[in-house]
Motif scaffolding. Structure first.
Motif, short mmCIF file in Angstrom:
data_model
loop_
_atom_site.label_atom_id
_atom_site.label_comp_id
_atom_site.label_asym_id
_atom_site.label_seq_id
_atom_site.Cartn_x
_atom_site.Cartn_y
_atom_site.Cartn_z
N UNK A 238 -30.49 24.84 -9.84
CA UNK A 238 -30.06 25.55 -8.47
C UNK A 238 -31.59 26.34 -8.17
N UNK A 239 -32.32 25.86 -6.84
CA UNK A 239 -32.89 26.36 -6.65
C UNK A 239 -33.00 26.94 -5.10
N UNK A 240 -34.12 27.37 -4.57
CA UNK A 240 -33.97 27.50 -2.73
C UNK A 240 -35.25 26.95 -2.50
N UNK A 241 -35.49 26.58 -1.36
CA UNK A 241 -37.27 26.54 -0.62
C UNK A 241 -37.13 26.97 0.56
N UNK A 242 -37.85 27.95 0.61
CA UNK A 242 -38.21 28.99 1.55
C UNK A 242 -38.93 28.28 2.32
N UNK A 243 -39.03 29.00 4.23
CA UNK A 243 -39.55 28.37 4.75
C UNK A 243 -41.01 28.69 4.89
N UNK A 244 -41.78 29.70 4.15
CA UNK A 244 -43.12 30.38 3.93
C UNK A 244 -44.13 29.68 3.29
N UNK A 245 -44.79 29.59 3.71
CA UNK A 245 -46.13 28.56 3.41
C UNK A 245 -46.13 27.25 2.67
N UNK A 246 -45.22 26.11 3.98
CA UNK A 246 -44.43 25.06 3.55
C UNK A 246 -45.58 23.92 4.50
N UNK A 247 -45.48 22.80 3.89
CA UNK A 247 -46.69 22.30 4.41
C UNK A 247 -46.58 20.57 4.47
N UNK A 248 -46.29 19.68 5.09
CA UNK A 248 -46.19 18.65 5.09
C UNK A 248 -47.14 17.69 5.09
N UNK A 249 -47.45 16.64 4.48
CA UNK A 249 -49.03 16.25 4.38
C UNK A 249 -48.63 14.41 4.43
N UNK A 250 -49.46 13.52 5.29
CA UNK A 250 -49.10 12.39 5.02
C UNK A 250 -50.79 11.53 4.37
N UNK A 251 -50.57 10.77 3.40
CA UNK A 251 -52.09 10.55 2.94
C UNK A 251 -51.93 9.04 2.55
N UNK A 252 -53.12 8.98 2.91
CA UNK A 252 -53.42 6.58 1.62
C UNK A 252 -54.40 7.47 0.57
N UNK A 253 -54.12 6.95 -0.60
CA UNK A 253 -54.35 6.89 -1.55
C UNK A 253 -55.02 5.37 -2.29
N UNK A 254 -55.71 4.89 -2.51
CA UNK A 254 -56.37 3.12 -2.30
C UNK A 254 -55.40 2.62 -2.12
N UNK A 255 -55.47 2.81 -0.33
CA UNK A 255 -55.08 1.50 0.80
C UNK A 255 -53.03 1.61 0.52
#
Length: 324
Positions: A238-255
């Motif tokens: 049971x955890x909570x995730x906060x809004x602080x410092x949140x980052x969303x990333x889409x990236x490409x690795x080895x195509x």
């Protein structure tokens, strides 16, 4: 302006020694005259930071006199900067030593010049105006070179000496995927019917949860995090995730396209918390999820976040074992 990535070709990586020094420190060799002009712009080059929850710089900068260069030949990350104007007797001499006359370009990057998985960048500009422009225009390219080599060092360390093949085989059996796992991890809980695999290491506390679900459960960052929190709760985490410092990333690795969400979590029952990273990779009509957490109060945590990212990037389909 032309760029050149100069690769020093070697017959065998084993002929080079290992790097010696902290992976997250970039040594800047620059004369006092040039440092007075460029220091704030160099610091801006390496300004990326993470909340863990304290702020941690991805790379820390240390300035060194060019005359000390030979003492740090094996350091993992080196940046040499020289301006032709104003003329000085240290930085300019070092730049001339590193770059042959016919190879003099404004920015040159050497891979493995003195040690394995080492990056040496040389910026050789006419004056401060052109140097500042280069630092701004090619910031992402320069920093990515240091970042990618750091990831290679992390991978080599796990594969060559610190690998837990027993857990790797179990994960392969669950998900039909090859994954590298550091040797100190242990299985905390696994449930094949619930498609859930949880491993951890207790110094410092690091948890990694692996599972798969349908693609439509992850169409947005909010839905993705809700899915993770619910999945953990079903398995007594049971955890909570906060809004602080949140980052969303889409990236490409080895195509291959991948996604990640990072931020901070809280464990209300145990009164602990720290940074988390969630990674997502579509495999057919399902998404493979790797959710990782670190708890290391008052101490640095960024290295472990980097390690999680490397582990995820190098996940392969069955029977594609990792080699260096």
């Amino acid at each position: 302006m032309k760029l050149l990535v100069f690769l020093i070709l070697i017959f065998s990586c084993s002929n080079k020694p290992e790097t010696k020094g902290k992976d997250d420190v970039v040594l800047i060799f620059i004369s006092e005259e040039d440092k007075e002009i460029l220091e704030p712009f160099i610091l801006d080059l390496f300004d990326k930071a993470y909340l863990t929850p304290q702020e941690e710089k991805e790379f820390k900068v240390k300035f060194k006199k060019p005359l000390l260069f030979n003492k740090f030949l094996k350091h993992p990350n080196i940046l040499c900067i020289s301006l032709k104007n104003p003329i000085d007797s240290t930085g300019d001499v070092l730049s001339m030593h590193l770059v042959k006359e016919q190879e003099k370009k404004p920015i040159i990057i050497f891979n493995d010049p003195y040690a394995r998985n080492q990056t040496l960048a040389v910026i050789n500009e006419f004056d401060s105006i052109s140097a500042i422009k280069s630092l701004f225009d090619y910031k992402d390219w320069i920093v990515n070179e240091f970042r990618e080599t750091w990831e290679k060092r992390i991978l080599a360390d796990i594969v060559e000496a610190n690998r837990n093949e027993k857990i790797e085989d179990k994960i392969n059996d669950y998900f039909d995927l090859d994954i590298i796992i550091p040797k100190d991890y242990e299985v905390i809980k696994s449930n094949r019917e619930n498609n859930f695999f949880w491993i951890g290491d207790d110094y410092p506390y690091k948890w990694v949860i692996l599972y798969m679900d349908k693609n439509d459960a992850f169409v947005s960052p909010k839905l993705a995090l809700d899915n993770i929190v619910n999945k953990l709760a079903v398995n007594d985490i049971k955890i909570n995730v906060t809004q602080e410092g949140r980052r969303f990333k889409v990236f490409v690795f080895k195509e291959e396209k991948m996604k990640s969400i990072s931020g901070l979590y809280e464990h209300p029952e145990k009164l602990v918390g720290g940074p988390f990273q969630a990674f997502f990779r579509e495999i057919g009509d399902s998404t493979f999820v790797m959710f990782s957490m670190v708890n290391n109060p008052g101490k640095e945590k960024l290295f472990y976040l980097k390690q999680f990212e490397v582990i995820f990037k190098y996940i392969n389909k069955r029977n594609q074992r990792h080699k260096t």
